[in-house]
Design a protein around this motif. Sequence first.
Motif, short mmCIF file in Angstrom:
data_model
loop_
_atom_site.label_atom_id
_atom_site.label_comp_id
_atom_site.label_asym_id
_atom_site.label_seq_id
_atom_site.Cartn_x
_atom_site.Cartn_y
_atom_site.Cartn_z
N LEU A 113 -30.41 -41.89 54.19
CA LEU A 113 -29.09 -41.27 54.01
C LEU A 113 -28.69 -41.16 52.53
N THR A 114 -28.79 -42.24 51.78
CA THR A 114 -28.39 -42.22 50.37
C THR A 114 -29.23 -41.26 49.54
N PRO A 115 -30.58 -41.27 49.66
CA PRO A 115 -31.35 -40.27 48.90
C PRO A 115 -31.01 -38.83 49.29
N TYR A 116 -30.76 -38.60 50.58
CA TYR A 116 -30.40 -37.25 51.01
C TYR A 116 -29.09 -36.81 50.35
N ILE A 117 -28.10 -37.66 50.40
CA ILE A 117 -26.80 -37.32 49.83
C ILE A 117 -26.90 -37.14 48.31
N ASN A 118 -27.61 -38.02 47.63
CA ASN A 118 -27.66 -37.97 46.16
C ASN A 118 -28.51 -36.83 45.61
N TYR A 119 -29.57 -36.44 46.31
CA TYR A 119 -30.51 -35.47 45.75
C TYR A 119 -30.56 -34.13 46.47
N HIS A 120 -30.04 -34.03 47.69
CA HIS A 120 -30.25 -32.81 48.46
C HIS A 120 -28.99 -32.19 49.07
N ARG A 121 -27.89 -32.90 49.12
CA ARG A 121 -26.69 -32.36 49.77
C ARG A 121 -25.64 -32.02 48.73
N PRO A 122 -25.40 -30.74 48.52
CA PRO A 122 -24.41 -30.36 47.51
C PRO A 122 -22.97 -30.67 47.95
N CYS A 123 -22.13 -30.95 46.98
CA CYS A 123 -20.71 -31.15 47.24
C CYS A 123 -19.90 -30.44 46.16
N PHE A 124 -18.64 -30.22 46.46
CA PHE A 124 -17.76 -29.58 45.49
C PHE A 124 -17.23 -30.60 44.50
N TYR A 125 -17.21 -30.23 43.24
CA TYR A 125 -16.58 -31.02 42.20
C TYR A 125 -15.43 -30.18 41.66
N PRO A 126 -14.20 -30.51 42.03
CA PRO A 126 -13.07 -29.66 41.66
C PRO A 126 -12.74 -29.70 40.18
N GLU A 127 -12.23 -28.58 39.70
CA GLU A 127 -11.68 -28.50 38.34
C GLU A 127 -10.18 -28.75 38.47
N VAL A 128 -9.62 -29.39 37.47
CA VAL A 128 -8.18 -29.62 37.47
C VAL A 128 -7.56 -28.67 36.46
N ALA A 129 -6.70 -27.81 36.95
CA ALA A 129 -5.99 -26.88 36.08
C ALA A 129 -4.58 -27.42 35.85
N VAL A 130 -4.18 -27.52 34.61
CA VAL A 130 -2.86 -28.05 34.27
C VAL A 130 -1.98 -26.87 33.87
N TYR A 131 -0.87 -26.69 34.63
CA TYR A 131 0.06 -25.59 34.37
C TYR A 131 1.27 -26.04 33.56
N ALA A 132 1.73 -27.20 33.85
CA ALA A 132 2.88 -27.75 33.13
C ALA A 132 2.59 -29.23 32.90
N ILE A 133 3.54 -29.93 32.38
CA ILE A 133 3.31 -31.33 32.05
C ILE A 133 2.86 -32.14 33.26
#
Length: 113
Positions: free
Chosen positions: A23-43
Amino acid sequence: MLGYAHIPKLHAELVIEFNKNYLTPYINYHRPCFYPEVAVYAIRLREKRSTVENMMTPYEKLKSLPGWEQYLKEGTTPHALESKAESMSDNEAAEQLQSARESLFKTNFERKA
């Protein structure tokens, strides 16, 4: 992957081995995931966005960091990680994971009987 039921102590070692070897090798090397960007509009106004460009495996994300080699455990080399990632295709890794999962559940079912 394994459900939400309690795992009896009798089967704990089998589950730990499954997680460590499949499970761990599959998740770390073969299963893509989203890494979100943080957009800052105001303070205090922030928005997280997930785009296809930011979709990668945890290993690919690690490699995208500057100076990523400094975060490796002692004795772990970038070459070893790369060879582990390239040792099989994503589909082969998924098939191996499913096969090991089925085997784990069959073993647990046989022991209960």
